[in-house]
Write a protein that holds these residues in place. Sequence first.
Motif, PDB file in Angstrom:
ATOM      1  N   THR A   4      51.760  66.278  62.326  1.00 28.57           N
ATOM      2  CA  THR A   4      53.088  66.341  62.521  1.00 28.57           C
ATOM      3  C   THR A   4      53.775  65.789  61.203  1.00 28.57           C
ATOM      4  O   THR A   4      53.664  64.486  60.995  1.00 28.57           O
ATOM      5  CB  THR A   4      53.679  65.373  63.755  1.00 28.57           C
ATOM      6  OG1 THR A   4      52.771  65.694  64.869  1.00 28.57           O
ATOM      7  CG2 THR A   4      55.012  65.390  64.045  1.00 28.57           C
ATOM      8  N   PRO A   5      54.695  66.350  60.875  1.00 31.99           N
ATOM      9  CA  PRO A   5      55.447  65.935  59.470  1.00 31.99           C
ATOM     10  C   PRO A   5      56.028  64.888  59.583  1.00 31.99           C
ATOM     11  O   PRO A   5      56.597  64.514  60.814  1.00 31.99           O
ATOM     12  CB  PRO A   5      56.283  67.281  59.157  1.00 31.99           C
ATOM     13  CG  PRO A   5      55.656  68.365  59.938  1.00 31.99           C
ATOM     14  CD  PRO A   5      55.040  67.732  61.091  1.00 31.99           C
ATOM     15  N   ARG A   6      56.566  64.310  58.487  1.00 30.16           N
ATOM     16  CA  ARG A   6      57.487  63.116  58.442  1.00 30.16           C
ATOM     17  C   ARG A   6      58.934  63.591  58.963  1.00 30.16           C
ATOM     18  O   ARG A   6      59.366  64.754  58.624  1.00 30.16           O
ATOM     19  CB  ARG A   6      57.758  62.491  57.195  1.00 30.16           C
ATOM     20  CG  ARG A   6      58.559  61.170  57.085  1.00 30.16           C
ATOM     21  CD  ARG A   6      58.402  60.717  55.632  1.00 30.16           C
ATOM     22  NE  ARG A   6      57.010  60.445  55.247  1.00 30.16           N
ATOM     23  CZ  ARG A   6      56.488  59.223  55.487  1.00 30.16           C
ATOM     24  NH1 ARG A   6      57.055  58.425  55.988  1.00 30.16           N
ATOM     25  NH2 ARG A   6      55.301  59.027  54.897  1.00 30.16           N
ATOM     26  N   THR A   7      59.847  62.655  59.677  1.00 27.57           N
ATOM     27  CA  THR A   7      61.044  63.233  60.188  1.00 27.57           C
ATOM     28  C   THR A   7      62.138  62.895  59.052  1.00 27.57           C
ATOM     29  O   THR A   7      62.129  61.996  58.377  1.00 27.57           O
ATOM     30  CB  THR A   7      61.329  62.479  61.250  1.00 27.57           C
ATOM     31  OG1 THR A   7      60.338  62.814  62.481  1.00 27.57           O
ATOM     32  CG2 THR A   7      62.879  63.011  62.140  1.00 27.57           C
ATOM     33  N   ASP A 267      61.782  71.827  60.660  1.00 22.38           N
ATOM     34  CA  ASP A 267      62.494  70.984  61.802  1.00 22.38           C
ATOM     35  C   ASP A 267      63.746  71.633  61.989  1.00 22.38           C
ATOM     36  O   ASP A 267      64.442  72.153  60.870  1.00 22.38           O
ATOM     37  CB  ASP A 267      62.870  69.447  61.410  1.00 22.38           C
ATOM     38  CG  ASP A 267      63.619  68.885  62.383  1.00 22.38           C
ATOM     39  OD1 ASP A 267      64.280  69.488  63.243  1.00 22.38           O
ATOM     40  OD2 ASP A 267      63.835  67.568  62.110  1.00 22.38           O
ATOM     41  N   PRO A 268      64.198  72.344  63.214  1.00 24.72           N
ATOM     42  CA  PRO A 268      65.340  73.274  63.105  1.00 24.72           C
ATOM     43  C   PRO A 268      66.588  72.676  63.260  1.00 24.72           C
ATOM     44  O   PRO A 268      67.376  73.366  63.238  1.00 24.72           O
ATOM     45  CB  PRO A 268      64.990  73.859  64.428  1.00 24.72           C
ATOM     46  CG  PRO A 268      64.336  72.944  65.568  1.00 24.72           C
ATOM     47  CD  PRO A 268      63.482  72.098  64.383  1.00 24.72           C
ATOM     48  N   GLY A 290      58.944  68.987  52.794  1.00 21.10           N
ATOM     49  CA  GLY A 290      60.088  68.231  52.028  1.00 21.10           C
ATOM     50  C   GLY A 290      61.466  68.752  52.483  1.00 21.10           C
ATOM     51  O   GLY A 290      61.661  69.632  53.563  1.00 21.10           O
ATOM     52  N   ILE A 291      62.483  68.000  51.888  1.00 18.46           N
ATOM     53  CA  ILE A 291      64.017  68.604  52.521  1.00 18.46           C
ATOM     54  C   ILE A 291      64.388  69.790  51.365  1.00 18.46           C
ATOM     55  O   ILE A 291      64.091  69.657  50.110  1.00 18.46           O
ATOM     56  CB  ILE A 291      64.702  67.436  52.270  1.00 18.46           C
ATOM     57  CG1 ILE A 291      64.597  66.512  53.327  1.00 18.46           C
ATOM     58  CG2 ILE A 291      66.318  67.854  52.562  1.00 18.46           C
ATOM     59  CD1 ILE A 291      65.250  65.298  53.218  1.00 18.46           C
ATOM     60  N   ALA A 292      64.724  70.852  51.699  1.00 16.52           N
ATOM     61  CA  ALA A 292      64.972  72.158  51.105  1.00 16.52           C
ATOM     62  C   ALA A 292      66.409  72.500  51.344  1.00 16.52           C
ATOM     63  O   ALA A 292      66.949  72.494  52.527  1.00 16.52           O
ATOM     64  CB  ALA A 292      63.984  73.150  50.971  1.00 16.52           C
ATOM     65  N   LYS A 293      66.956  73.188  50.368  1.00 12.66           N
ATOM     66  CA  LYS A 293      68.325  73.990  50.369  1.00 12.66           C
ATOM     67  C   LYS A 293      67.963  75.698  50.516  1.00 12.66           C
ATOM     68  O   LYS A 293      67.220  76.009  49.660  1.00 12.66           O
ATOM     69  CB  LYS A 293      69.164  73.803  49.455  1.00 12.66           C
ATOM     70  CG  LYS A 293      70.536  74.716  49.685  1.00 12.66           C
ATOM     71  CD  LYS A 293      71.339  74.428  48.662  1.00 12.66           C
ATOM     72  CE  LYS A 293      72.773  75.218  48.841  1.00 12.66           C
ATOM     73  NZ  LYS A 293      73.808  75.004  47.834  1.00 12.66           N
ATOM     74  N   VAL A 294      68.264  76.040  51.478  1.00  7.40           N
ATOM     75  CA  VAL A 294      68.160  77.658  51.642  1.00  7.40           C
ATOM     76  C   VAL A 294      69.400  78.309  51.328  1.00  7.40           C
ATOM     77  O   VAL A 294      70.499  78.065  51.701  1.00  7.40           O
ATOM     78  CB  VAL A 294      67.859  78.136  53.371  1.00  7.40           C
ATOM     79  CG1 VAL A 294      67.576  79.779  53.260  1.00  7.40           C
ATOM     80  CG2 VAL A 294      66.636  77.622  53.565  1.00  7.40           C
ATOM     81  N   GLN A 295      69.372  79.157  50.261  1.00  2.00           N
ATOM     82  CA  GLN A 295      70.594  79.960  49.541  1.00  2.00           C
ATOM     83  C   GLN A 295      70.408  81.217  49.378  1.00  2.00           C
ATOM     84  O   GLN A 295      69.178  81.553  49.036  1.00  2.00           O
ATOM     85  CB  GLN A 295      71.004  79.071  48.356  1.00  2.00           C
ATOM     86  CG  GLN A 295      70.016  78.778  47.453  1.00  2.00           C
ATOM     87  CD  GLN A 295      70.078  77.718  46.131  1.00  2.00           C
ATOM     88  OE1 GLN A 295      71.073  76.792  46.639  1.00  2.00           O
ATOM     89  NE2 GLN A 295      69.598  77.874  45.121  1.00  2.00           N
ATOM     90  N   LEU A 310      58.660  65.033  51.221  1.00  4.43           N
ATOM     91  CA  LEU A 310      58.507  64.263  52.188  1.00  4.43           C
ATOM     92  C   LEU A 310      57.146  64.061  52.406  1.00  4.43           C
ATOM     93  O   LEU A 310      56.483  64.906  52.983  1.00  4.43           O
ATOM     94  CB  LEU A 310      59.159  64.568  53.703  1.00  4.43           C
ATOM     95  CG  LEU A 310      60.750  64.752  53.603  1.00  4.43           C
ATOM     96  CD1 LEU A 310      61.382  65.410  54.996  1.00  4.43           C
ATOM     97  CD2 LEU A 310      61.271  63.257  53.677  1.00  4.43           C
ATOM     98  N   PRO A 311      56.470  62.833  51.890  1.00  2.00           N
ATOM     99  CA  PRO A 311      55.034  62.643  51.934  1.00  2.00           C
ATOM    100  C   PRO A 311      54.521  62.751  53.496  1.00  2.00           C
ATOM    101  O   PRO A 311      55.249  62.339  54.303  1.00  2.00           O
ATOM    102  CB  PRO A 311      55.015  61.237  51.381  1.00  2.00           C
ATOM    103  CG  PRO A 311      56.228  61.230  50.502  1.00  2.00           C
ATOM    104  CD  PRO A 311      57.148  61.941  51.394  1.00  2.00           C
ATOM    105  N   ALA A 312      53.289  63.245  53.598  1.00  2.00           N
ATOM    106  CA  ALA A 312      52.755  63.258  54.737  1.00  2.00           C
ATOM    107  C   ALA A 312      52.671  61.675  55.462  1.00  2.00           C
ATOM    108  O   ALA A 312      52.486  60.838  54.702  1.00  2.00           O
ATOM    109  CB  ALA A 312      51.325  63.905  54.759  1.00  2.00           C
TER     110      ALA A 312
END
Length: 463
Positions: A4-7, A267-268, A290-295, A310-312
């Motif tokens: 389960t990834p980090r929140t 994470d939706p 990780g946190i990403a931008k979709v563009q 976002l480290p495991a």
Amino acid sequence: MRTTPRTAYLQSAGASGFLEYRSTAEGSGLWWTSYDGSRNPVEGGAGLGPRTAGSYGTGSDVVALGPTQSSGGQVLLRDMGAGTTQTVAIPAGQSYLQTYGRTVLTSTSTGGERTQLFLLHNENGSTVQKPVTGFPDGTVFPFFPRGSASGLLVNYQGPDHVLHYAWVDAETGAATTLSPLVANSDTVVGSDYLASWYGTSRVRVYAQGAFDSPTHEVAFPRTSDNAILGVVGDALIVARRSGSAGWSVSALPFDGSAELPLFQRADPAAVMTPDGGLVLAGGQSSVDYGIAKVQAGADGLPRVHRIVDLPAVPMGIESLDLSSGELMTYESGDGATHLYSRSLATAEPLSAGTRTDRGTTQRCGITAGDYGSCPDLMGTGDGRAVIRNMAGEISVLDRGQSLPGTVVTSGLQDQHGLAAVEGRYAAWHGPSPSGDGLVVANLDTRKVVLTRTGAAGAVPSAL
């Protein structure tokens, strides 16, 4: 590491970066992360936790800091990109709800129900308010709106007590009632569009302010395991849930071409950017996340740009035992607590063998929530282990065996527990025909071989 990834606790996104809640060794609070990956705490955001969507702002670089749903007070609008601040004063009798761009949304209530909405702006240093208009008499607003810097999707109940939706212009406050075919409980509000399910199998996209006909229509079934995230460029961004594997995210091009996978695990809970992008947490797995931008790229199709990793998250070690080279651990993570074992070799070089899952125990430990103490665990030194669980049972786990093991005795009380284990013997404090005392059992035969009651059974002991 956990599967389960980090929140990531994303709150909003603007032109220069996004707002998130973070908990660090230095404390918890709100942080602003620029799209170049640099992170800085928000002044005045220390100690603040995650809130409902829009509470800290929506669709711009503005972070709104101020009261919760209490009456009156002030909202500080801190522009993280420009480095400027404005203050909006909430009139007495009004309660703060959300902020969209630089527009502050408040409400008044009657009998515990919201009956009027107001839009507040700072104009030349003064607060100017406009009532939200266009609703019938007797209207109440049961749920929080959704919106962008340009407008709000407001849900309301009129005299018919049926839930309706309306689009409210953020500048004028004027409401336009929307057809149930245009807006519903799953409608997503973007920077300049609305995206809604139409029927059970299609999604329609409408330009804000032009709700007579959709600009695009895409096939995507409406189920509890599907979610609309938004529109980026020339595609609809959607999420699908697949049991314990979590959510995946992909793009459905408007021209009907092949679906584009974006995140295998995500994470939706995405937040919108004012330039028509999305910011969310995702990756290929918990160790590539990780946190990403979709563009949109030059061809109009969505592209993923990773901003920060976002480290495991490691499994949480609740307790352990090391006996004759056999390491056994209770570890929590991924919604469960497991018993694991591995052999250690002390010859040069020191090495550890394969980690073996020995089965699931009742959820326990504190590393993934306070679930109380884990069962007592003692190795015998010959590859076995003895366990005393919360149900008052003592069991032996033979080499290679998985939980729950073989019960040796049961009926122990809270104050009873394992005293010592060695080789073929296990000793515990427990009841006997003559009263509480020390009991020793042979693990090979599963029979009691010695009891000591009274003072002799109460002293510290070892095998």
